[in-house]
Design an enzyme around this catalytic site. Structure first.
Site, PDB file in Angstrom:
ATOM      1  N   HIS A 174      -0.050  -4.306  15.290  1.00 28.19           N
ATOM      2  CA  HIS A 174      -0.699  -3.251  14.516  1.00 28.19           C
ATOM      3  C   HIS A 174      -0.087  -3.163  13.114  1.00 28.19           C
ATOM      4  O   HIS A 174      -0.803  -3.218  12.107  1.00 28.19           O
ATOM      5  CB  HIS A 174      -0.540  -1.925  15.258  1.00 28.19           C
ATOM      6  CG  HIS A 174      -1.155  -0.752  14.576  1.00 28.19           C
ATOM      7  ND1 HIS A 174      -2.343  -0.192  14.988  1.00 28.19           N
ATOM      8  CD2 HIS A 174      -0.748  -0.035  13.501  1.00 28.19           C
ATOM      9  CE1 HIS A 174      -2.647   0.820  14.191  1.00 28.19           C
ATOM     10  NE2 HIS A 174      -1.686   0.943  13.270  1.00 28.19           N
ATOM     11  N   GLU A 175       1.221  -3.095  13.073  1.00 29.10           N
ATOM     12  CA  GLU A 175       1.895  -2.957  11.775  1.00 29.10           C
ATOM     13  C   GLU A 175       1.763  -4.232  10.947  1.00 29.10           C
ATOM     14  O   GLU A 175       1.626  -4.168   9.721  1.00 29.10           O
ATOM     15  CB  GLU A 175       3.365  -2.594  11.965  1.00 29.10           C
ATOM     16  CG  GLU A 175       3.605  -1.252  12.646  1.00 29.10           C
ATOM     17  CD  GLU A 175       2.905  -0.091  11.957  1.00 29.10           C
ATOM     18  OE1 GLU A 175       2.795  -0.097  10.716  1.00 29.10           O
ATOM     19  OE2 GLU A 175       2.444   0.821  12.672  1.00 29.10           O
TER      20      GLU A 175
HETATM   21 ZN    ZN Z   1      -1.479   2.253  11.709  1.00 23.61          ZN
END
Ligand code: ZN
Ligand code: ADP
Length: 604
Positions: free
Chosen positions: A426-427
């Site tokens: 996600h990051e």
């Molecule tokens: Zn996020």
């Protein structure tokens, strides 16, 4: 109610104290009531004789008890046989008499005693508690209720400096100018420079906020006043405000110095929040704090106020205004490298065996706070001591870790391997979206999967406060970056997590601004619409607005998917490195991915 309870939960010593006071109270009261009477008890027969000899002036009859006064002025009391003839007798000897019903007498004493028994010990208790609490500043008298309960540390008593605080490199850097200011306020005054006087330290408990604040005092070699927000609040209205006044008055006397307020949220919560009444006290305290901080500017005093919280979101906005706590320094969970150095700091005081590998331990302690790590070393030392060992070994540390882990698992912030992977991708998605869009306005700073507050991972790409997005392209790029986290998850795992909620909220807000505020939508044109939720539009307009917003976010999401799909190799590499290292700085990322930073994203 909670407050009252607190007075009694002080353990066996305090309970003993309370009982002692109660007994004293009873003793004193019994004596007291005897004194107020000062009358002698006489026998019924003596009483009858006295009446017959006309020695009695008047009596007061309460049931079977008679209180009376002799003609010579002395008082007496006696208990008589319940007999109507008593009245006849008194009448015939011309004795004045009055009668009271039994119940009134009982109630009167009952209430008085009850009040005395309950009230007095509590009052004494409160006062004693006050006195014991105020250790600083040498005001130990009973009436120090309104004195602040701050602990004062003189420079000679402060044993910590920046070397004692491991990790949190950024926080330390952000605080160096504060140290400089405290060391040499004249330098700044001369040029009329206005320095931040209020600094908010934000981070979960145990990550070293208190330690850091004290280390600033240690570095600057100045006094340090420490108090907790909850220490200001008492049951009596006005006490908190008076304590704030006292604290700042003391601090001004010792300037340059630092005031540290732990758990500022106890006083600093949004005004008017909370259920029911009874918040006057807190609001008064908060107002006083604001007043004192505003006073700094004109008075030019070198006092820096540092406050700690893990809930910056609940703070009253007035606290965060310029001139007050207008600088926020994050004190995050330590990442891998920070954990290793924190372990080393605390291992300095312990005899450590040669086999101990701090890097390995750091790896095995994700989600540990600085306090947990300190605890780990200490526990290990205790375990080793029990076996009379000469050194703390890796085995001791492992045992200690398991023990602490078990405790933590209950409160748990520790990510499972699975979650860690999700957060990493996600990051990485956010970060790549920034790097792959030349039109983004903000440089990538760092990316981490170490949890901080509510959000699991944080990609630092937007300045925390103000965003200066100047054109449509930049705004679209920002939205694409926002949804890039989710896009990366979709590409990699094909399932959607709830972690992206905040991202989509941000993206939607920005899209709404584009449509309503900046006239950047073709369908709606260059018209400004109110963005607040209560604004009323025609149904048609409303639908158009919603459609346009959705359209913008959808287009950006598609773009993010595309960008990341074509660069899947980079996404994988970045995410996997993140899982390994937990935190990556911009420089490391550029190197890792073999991209060179764009001109405008260079820091120097
Ligand atoms: Zn996020
Ligand atoms: P907070 O105020 O954030 O709750 P504290 O400053 O009270 O945390 O930290 C508790 C203890 O944990 C400190 O006294 C220190 O021994 C240890 N500790 C926390 N963070 C660090 C750090 N970064 N470096 C070294 N020790 C730390």
């Amino acid at each position: 109610m909670k407050k009252i309870k607190n007075y009694f939960k002080g353990g066996p010593r305090n309970f003993f104290f309370l009982m002692l006071i109660l007994l004293l109270g009873i003793a004193v009261l019994t004596k007291l009531t005897d004194f107020t009477r000062q009358r002698k008890s006489i026998a019924y027969s003596t009483f009858l004789k006295a009446v017959e000899q006309d020695q009695i002036k008047s009596v007061h009859i309460i049931g079977q008890e008679i209180l009376g006064v002799f003609k010579d002025g002395t008082f007496f009391e006696t208990v008589v046989v319940d007999n109507p003839k008593n009245i006849e007798l008194l009448k015939s000897h011309n004795v004045d008499f009055s009668v009271a019903p039994v119940s009134t007498q009982f109630n009167f004493w009952h209430i008085l005693l009850l009040l005395a028994f309950i009230g007095a010990p509590i009052a004494i208790w409160l006062i004693l508690r006050q006195t014991r609490g105020s250790s600083g500043g040498g005001h130990g008298n009973i009436f120090s209720m309104t004195k602040s309960k701050a602990k004062m540390f003189l420079p000679s008593q402060i044993k910590v400096n920046f070397n004692s605080v491991a990790g949190v490199q950024e926080a330390k850097e952000e605080l160096t100018d504060v140290v400089d200011f405290l060391k040499n306020p004249e330098k700044y005054r001369r040029l009329g420079a206005k320095l931040t006087r209020g600094i908010l330290l934000v981070g979960e408990p145990g990550n070293g906020k208190t330690l850091l604040a004290k280390a600033v005092a240690g570095e600057a070699n100045c006094p340090f006043f420490s108090i907790s927000g909850s220490d200001f609040i008492e049951v009596f209205v006005g006490v908190g405000a008076a304590r704030v006044r006292d604290l700042f008055a003391q601090a001004r006397k010792h300037a340059p110095c630092i005031i540290f307020i732990d758990e500022i949220d106890a006083v600093g919560r949004q005004r008017g929040s909370g259920l029911g009444g009874g918040h006057d006290e807190r609001e008064q305290t908060l107002n006083q704090l604001l007043t004192e901080m505003d006073g700094f500017e004109s008075a030019n005093t070198a006092v820096v106020v540092m406050a700690a919280t893990n809930r910056p979101d609940v703070l009253d906005k007035a606290l965060l205004r310029p001139g007050r706590f207008d600088r926020t320094v994050h004190v995050p969970y330590p990442d891998l490298a920070a954990r290793e150095s924190i372990l080393k700091v605390h291992a300095r005081d312990v005899k450590i065996a040669a086999d101990v590998d701090f890097h390995k331990i750091a790896r095995a302690t994700p989600g540990f706070t600085g306090a947990d790590l300190m605890n780990l070393i200490n526990e290990a030392a205790i375990i080793a001591s029990k076996t009379d060992a000469l050194f703390v070994t890796m085995k001791d540390i492992e045992e200690a870790r398991d023990k602490i882990m078990l405790g933590k698992a209950i409160k748990s912030r520790v990510l499972s391997e699975d979650e860690k992977r999700k957060v990493a991708f996600h990051e990485a998605g956010h970060s790549l979206a920034i790097l792959l869009q030349p039109e983004t306005s903000e440089p990538l700073h760092k990316v981490t999967i170490v949890p901080r507050g509510g959000a699991l991972g944080i990609t630092h790409w937007l300045p925390e406060k103000e965003r200066f997005l100047t054109n449509k392209e930049q705004m679209l790029a920002t939205i694409t970056t926002s949804v890039g986290g989710r896009a990366a998850e979709e590409i990699t795992f094909n399932v959607l997590s709830t972690g992206a909620h905040d991202d989509f909220k941000k993206a939607t807000e920005l899209a709404r601004e584009m449509v309503c505020k900046y006239g950047m939508s073709e369908k709606l044109g260059h018209v400004v619409y109110k963005t607040d939720p209560d604004a009323k539009y025609s149904e048609h307009t409303l639908r158009l607005i919603e459609e346009e917003i959705k359209n913008i976010v959808d287009v950006c999401y598609k773009k993010a998917l595309e960008l990341l799909k074509t660069n899947k190799d980079k996404l994988d590499l970045l995410a996997n490195t993140l899982i390994e290292k937990e935190t990556l700085y911009a420089g490391e990322i550029y190197q890792l991915l073999g991209i060179s930073p764009r001109e405008e994203h260079r820091l120097i």
